[in-house]
Design a protein around this motif. Sequence first.
Motif, PDB file in Angstrom:
ATOM      1  N   ARG A  54       0.837  -1.215   0.000  1.00  0.00           N
ATOM      2  CA  ARG A  54       0.000   0.000   0.000  1.00  0.00           C
ATOM      3  C   ARG A  54       0.867   1.258   0.000  1.00  0.00           C
ATOM      4  O   ARG A  54       0.593   2.222  -0.702  1.00  0.00           O
ATOM      5  N   ARG A  55       1.913   1.244   0.817  1.00  0.00           N
ATOM      6  CA  ARG A  55       2.809   2.412   0.877  1.00  0.00           C
ATOM      7  C   ARG A  55       3.542   2.610  -0.442  1.00  0.00           C
ATOM      8  O   ARG A  55       3.723   3.746  -0.894  1.00  0.00           O
ATOM      9  N   LEU A  56       3.950   1.519  -1.074  1.00  0.00           N
ATOM     10  CA  LEU A  56       4.606   1.618  -2.371  1.00  0.00           C
ATOM     11  C   LEU A  56       3.621   2.155  -3.419  1.00  0.00           C
ATOM     12  O   LEU A  56       3.975   3.012  -4.234  1.00  0.00           O
ATOM     13  N   ALA A  57       2.377   1.696  -3.376  1.00  0.00           N
ATOM     14  CA  ALA A  57       1.359   2.193  -4.310  1.00  0.00           C
ATOM     15  C   ALA A  57       1.066   3.671  -4.061  1.00  0.00           C
ATOM     16  O   ALA A  57       0.851   4.434  -5.008  1.00  0.00           O
ATOM     17  N   GLU A  58       1.077   4.088  -2.813  1.00  0.00           N
ATOM     18  CA  GLU A  58       0.873   5.511  -2.501  1.00  0.00           C
ATOM     19  C   GLU A  58       2.016   6.350  -3.075  1.00  0.00           C
ATOM     20  O   GLU A  58       1.787   7.421  -3.639  1.00  0.00           O
TER      21      GLU A  58
END
Length: 192
Positions: A54-58
């Motif tokens: 999720r953090r990488l996608a953000e």
Amino acid sequence: MRAASLAALCAVGLLGGCSAEGPARDALKPPEKPVGTTSRAPEPTTPRDRAILRRLAELARRPSARTASAVPFAGRVHLGLGSHLLLERARAELSDPQAWLLRPPGGDFRAGVGPFSALELLGQSRGPLAFSLGPHRHCVSPPVPPPPRVASLRRVSVQPRRLESCLQWFTVDVFLTQRGRIAAVTQDLFEP
């Protein structure tokens, strides 16, 4: 670039649920039977794995020093295509989308013309995504081995949940250290 053709898929499913199928938590479940898999279900990812993705996608959707600081990158991170690592970047460089651009020898990869970027691929995805742990099918083909240098690390992947064709398939594979730091990120596509 091939990533532009993936505009129908949605990385937002990782972050907030733009799926027509319901809330975001549904987009986080592994698929019943992903495209090209056998009847054996993939191993489930952990909450920590999903939080890292999720953090990488953000970061992919809103690249900045702030969003990059939330991603648990190792001090140096390898970037690659398929089973090949092509370059290494310092953690501080990874907030810049240009640092993610890969230009393979000869310029092409899987019949696509570069440059390629796992960050751009995730940022342009528009559809529900599925997570998996460990080796995974290459759409309908056998698994592609990980790069030898990171083969012993935990491999967590994100791929489109639903496809009309393997030409829409992609994977972004993240290789994690025992401490949960991202040591490498690779992307792969299906070759026509």
